[in-house]
Design an enzyme around this catalytic site. Sequence first.
Site, mmCIF file in Angstrom:
data_model
loop_
_atom_site.group_PDB
_atom_site.id
_atom_site.type_symbol
_atom_site.label_atom_id
_atom_site.label_comp_id
_atom_site.label_asym_id
_atom_site.label_seq_id
_atom_site.Cartn_x
_atom_site.Cartn_y
_atom_site.Cartn_z
ATOM 1 C CD GLN A 158 39.774 37.117 32.995
ATOM 2 O OE1 GLN A 158 40.075 38.270 33.256
ATOM 3 N NE2 GLN A 158 40.068 36.557 31.830
ATOM 4 C CE LYS A 184 42.790 41.448 35.158
ATOM 5 N NZ LYS A 184 42.645 41.208 33.714
ATOM 6 C CG ASP A 221 45.007 43.674 32.859
ATOM 7 O OD1 ASP A 221 44.148 43.198 32.100
ATOM 8 O OD2 ASP A 221 44.857 44.797 33.401
#
Length: 445
Positions: free
Chosen positions: A112, A127, A167
Amino acid sequence: MNNQYVANTLETVKRRYPGEVEFHQAVTEVLESLIPVIERNKEFEEAGILQRITEPERQVLFMVPWVDDKGKVQVNRGMRIQFNSALGPYKGGIRFHSSVNTSIIKFLGFEQIFKNSLTGLMMGGGKGGSDFDPKGKSDNEVMRFCQSFMTELCRHIGADTDVPAGDIGVGGREIGFMFGQYKRIRNVFHGVLTGKGLQYGGSLARTEATGYGCVYFCDEMLKDKKTGFENKTVVISGSGNVAIYAAQKVQSLGAKVVAMSDSGGYVYDADGIKLDIVKNLKEVERKRISEYAKEVKSAKYTENCFDIWTIPCDVALPCATQNELDGKSAQILAKNGCIAVAEGANMPSTPDAVKVFLDAKISFGPGKAANAGGVATSGLEMAQNSQRLSWTFDEVDAKLHQIMINIHDSAKNAALEYNTPGNLVNGANIAGFLKVAGVMLAQGF
Ligand code: NDP
């Protein structure tokens, strides 16, 4: 590995985090492609940039107790990995899936950093997730879990600190429950999560963004091959958020999607997948993809989702999960004449598969570039929340499209500059890294 600094950094990561294979895989890929950058820019080694960028700034692990519909106490594990804040507040999704562990969340958080850098927006990398699986749970169970999860997480996030999104297993429903609990505990209404409902600060086109963005990126790859999506046959794995909207955009560009999957298996429909049926099954009824073959006569269901890559296609878009496409599958795709692969999912292709694509001169768009449209549009949602304004669908979509073109060009140019023309894996890693590393130098240590 022929650079001592890179080799030592990788060794440290492996020693410090034994057994975290997905994290090792992601770090190895990035560090290998950075060797020419490290050799050309000695200041990065002097400032310890690689040790710093591979170690999360903060890791929060916590218990998530909740009560199921039978009154029984259940306990899951929650985590948030705040990886790097050089470019802005930590930003990255939350995954709810039974496979979630620190290795998976760390690999996603690490990726990321570079992905967010590529978007050109001011976002750091992070995350989070839990080994909770929303599949088969009632809405009330999902709500109680999300509330418990956020009861702990809310101490560690905020609109200027860390802004999670969805997600795998986390869509609009879960974001809504988490946002409600954050607001209740912290007594603030601000843009602390993205992917929110449109009535309370969500951005138009966020739902479509990752899938659309992946197709915009792939279209640039195809243009470099002097072609486009028109009349192409496309295989897309997954049937979740990314897969559905990738399919929608592909169809609107005149291509035919012939196969989609879930973790149980895949459906093949030579007439072209009827997306309204998939959307209803997955978004409304929350059923299995096998049901598609019961509703559509021209379709055939095969148990074993990994075999989806045996279907001949011009373009493959892996949009399900990590390591879903291995070397053997990549060879089959190459043999069947596939000309482009763009990753809607994060790290869906194994290192062996990536090697096959690059060797066979199949255009390959790595996830951190090709699926960056989701987080880019989350960045646009943050901007709208700060302004207390909502932009139109077309406005957001146009910005998303331009961002994907820019990401493609940055990766392509960096690959050229570092002598691996056409290698977008190297190009994306290098372009993403250079910006973050430069800022880390400027901010000191
Ligand atoms: P969803 O939960 O909406 O959908 C995931 C899809 O992948 C489902 O069809 C699911 O099937 C399938 N799947 C999940 N695990 C496996 C597995 N082990 N084997 C085979 N299939 C599996 O998630 P998203 O569409 O949001 O995410 C898909 C990928 O895209 C992930 O890698 C995610 O990290 C990445 N991504 C998502 C973004 C977003 O904005 N949503 C942004 C950038 C990347 P089943 O229902 O059977 O589990």
